[in-house]
Enzyme design. Sequence first.
Site, PDB file in Angstrom:
ATOM      1  N   LYS A 287      49.421  33.093  25.740  1.00  0.00           N
ATOM      2  CA  LYS A 287      50.338  34.385  25.940  1.00  0.00           C
ATOM      3  C   LYS A 287      49.364  35.574  25.287  1.00  0.00           C
ATOM      4  CE  LYS A 287      53.265  33.230  22.657  1.00  0.00           C
ATOM      5  NZ  LYS A 287      53.054  31.855  22.314  1.00  0.00           N
TER       6      LYS A 287
ATOM      7  N   ARG B 166      61.920  35.013  18.808  1.00  0.00           N
ATOM      8  CA  ARG B 166      61.403  33.604  19.025  1.00  0.00           C
ATOM      9  C   ARG B 166      62.778  33.096  18.778  1.00  0.00           C
ATOM     10  NH1 ARG B 166      55.741  33.898  17.468  1.00  0.00           N
ATOM     11  NH2 ARG B 166      54.949  31.687  17.002  1.00  0.00           N
TER      12      ARG B 166
ATOM     13  N   ARG C 253      40.152  26.810  21.045  1.00  0.00           N
ATOM     14  CA  ARG C 253      40.242  28.208  20.538  1.00  0.00           C
ATOM     15  C   ARG C 253      39.675  28.345  19.011  1.00  0.00           C
ATOM     16  NH1 ARG C 253      45.966  30.758  20.450  1.00  0.00           N
ATOM     17  NH2 ARG C 253      46.496  29.715  18.270  1.00  0.00           N
TER      18      ARG C 253
ATOM     19  N   ARG D 293      42.763  30.798  11.798  1.00  0.00           N
ATOM     20  CA  ARG D 293      43.866  31.073  11.608  1.00  0.00           C
ATOM     21  C   ARG D 293      44.162  29.641  10.414  1.00  0.00           C
ATOM     22  NH1 ARG D 293      47.773  32.550  16.261  1.00  0.00           N
ATOM     23  NH2 ARG D 293      49.138  31.177  14.996  1.00  0.00           N
TER      24      ARG D 293
ATOM     25  N   ARG E 278      54.730  23.974  14.513  1.00  0.00           N
ATOM     26  CA  ARG E 278      54.928  25.046  15.356  1.00  0.00           C
ATOM     27  C   ARG E 278      55.478  24.589  16.699  1.00  0.00           C
ATOM     28  NH1 ARG E 278      48.886  27.218  15.027  1.00  0.00           N
ATOM     29  NH2 ARG E 278      49.662  28.530  16.567  1.00  0.00           N
TER      30      ARG E 278
HETATM   31  P1  ADP Z   1      51.735  31.292  17.911  1.00  0.00           P
HETATM   32  O1  ADP Z   1      52.328  31.546  18.966  1.00  0.00           O
HETATM   33  O2  ADP Z   1      50.348  30.702  18.441  1.00  0.00           O
HETATM   34  O3  ADP Z   1      52.502  30.056  17.218  1.00  0.00           O
HETATM   35  P2  ADP Z   1      51.762  33.742  16.213  1.00  0.00           P
HETATM   36  O4  ADP Z   1      50.423  34.300  16.160  1.00  0.00           O
HETATM   37  O5  ADP Z   1      52.710  34.250  17.482  1.00  0.00           O
HETATM   38  O6  ADP Z   1      51.487  32.232  16.924  1.00  0.00           O
HETATM   39  O7  ADP Z   1      52.566  33.400  15.188  1.00  0.00           O
HETATM   40  C1  ADP Z   1      52.022  32.782  13.994  1.00  0.00           C
HETATM   41  C2  ADP Z   1      53.021  32.745  13.001  1.00  0.00           C
HETATM   42  O8  ADP Z   1      53.666  33.692  12.653  1.00  0.00           O
HETATM   43  C3  ADP Z   1      54.318  31.780  13.273  1.00  0.00           C
HETATM   44  O9  ADP Z   1      54.192  30.458  13.258  1.00  0.00           O
HETATM   45  C4  ADP Z   1      55.353  32.224  12.497  1.00  0.00           C
HETATM   46  O10 ADP Z   1      55.132  31.859  11.235  1.00  0.00           O
HETATM   47  C5  ADP Z   1      55.128  33.851  12.437  1.00  0.00           C
HETATM   48  N1  ADP Z   1      55.990  34.605  13.316  1.00  0.00           N
HETATM   49  C6  ADP Z   1      55.402  35.160  14.400  1.00  0.00           C
HETATM   50  N2  ADP Z   1      56.402  35.787  15.151  1.00  0.00           N
HETATM   51  C7  ADP Z   1      57.557  35.378  14.498  1.00  0.00           C
HETATM   52  C8  ADP Z   1      58.891  35.686  14.940  1.00  0.00           C
HETATM   53  N3  ADP Z   1      59.094  36.337  15.722  1.00  0.00           N
HETATM   54  N4  ADP Z   1      59.881  35.108  13.906  1.00  0.00           N
HETATM   55  C9  ADP Z   1      59.454  34.454  12.967  1.00  0.00           C
HETATM   56  N5  ADP Z   1      58.238  34.115  12.875  1.00  0.00           N
HETATM   57  C10 ADP Z   1      57.140  34.638  13.473  1.00  0.00           C
END
Ligand code: ADP
Length: 295
Positions: free
Chosen positions: A13, A88, A127, A139, A150
């Site tokens: 993404k 999400r 990555r 990260r 996740r």
């Molecule tokens: P990935 O898609 O690789 O899991 P992101 O960078 O999108 O990583 O998100 C990292 C973390 O941030 C998630 O595991 C969650 O804890 C938090 N997070 C991000 N976006 C949301 C969301 N829309 N709702 C709840 N938590 C979120």
Amino acid sequence: MRLILLGPPGAGKGTQAQRLVQRHGIVQLSTGEMLRAAVAAQTPVGLKAKDIMAGGGLVPDEIVVGIISDRLDQPDMKNGFILDGFPRTVPQAEALDDLLKKKHIKLDAVVELRVNESALLNRVETRVAEMRARGEEVRIDDTPEVLSKRLASYRSMTEPLIHYYSERRKLLTVDGMMTIEHVTREINRILAAIGAAEEAKASKKGAAKRAAGGAKSDPIPAARKAAKSTVKRAAASKKPAKPPAKPARKAGKPAKAPSKAAKKSSRRASAGSRPRATKKVGKSAKKVTKKRAKA
Ligand code: ADP
């Protein structure tokens, strides 16, 4: 262009969002990035989110919805945006619908990047290795243990959004197992089809206004039809799942045994791990388009 990118961690993404930003001059709204920035800056939101994120859980809906709502009010949003990592959960999607309605913003499409789960761990490991090689900070949630959490939360909390947007006829599914370049091309192609549909809609609206009393036309289904070979919108979930795609055939030729591409496409569709009424946009569709262009 106003889009949502949907897909599990490691689906690509972020990579695709950056490319879309460059090409379309729109803004990427990544809740993950915003939350990481808040954690780094130790803001009140960051302090709340820090441990949740480190453990691979989801930050409470009201926090992320608040962040997105504020961000959508910024002037740089006027050209469009890509939401990456948001919504999400179904409540987040409902909250987003409300926000967009209130702010008179129309969502163009939800692009799902579909990938095999078995590839995700490898991708995230790559990555991490690349980030280390560039001397970037890795990260803390990019470890195999947290990744599996996740992924589990993606499956239970986020995957229902596929159905949610499929029902609202917003979902477009792209095969995220292709190369980065291919995925980008597919996304650009479907976005071009949506753009063309919007233009057709606008011009038909004008024509309908001029021809007072004329029958009203809805250009969106027509645009979908026009983009049929490239854009596979998810069928409304109430409809029964369709049988495998019809064999590809050149215009004017009689129907015959399925082509290799069509066979491959139907095999791929039926090999999917999740039974859904969505269709894939992939190489076979591209072959068909090429063939048609040639014809
Ligand atoms: P990935 O898609 O690789 O899991 P992101 O960078 O999108 O990583 O998100 C990292 C973390 O941030 C998630 O595991 C969650 O804890 C938090 N997070 C991000 N976006 C949301 C969301 N829309 N709702 C709840 N938590 C979120």
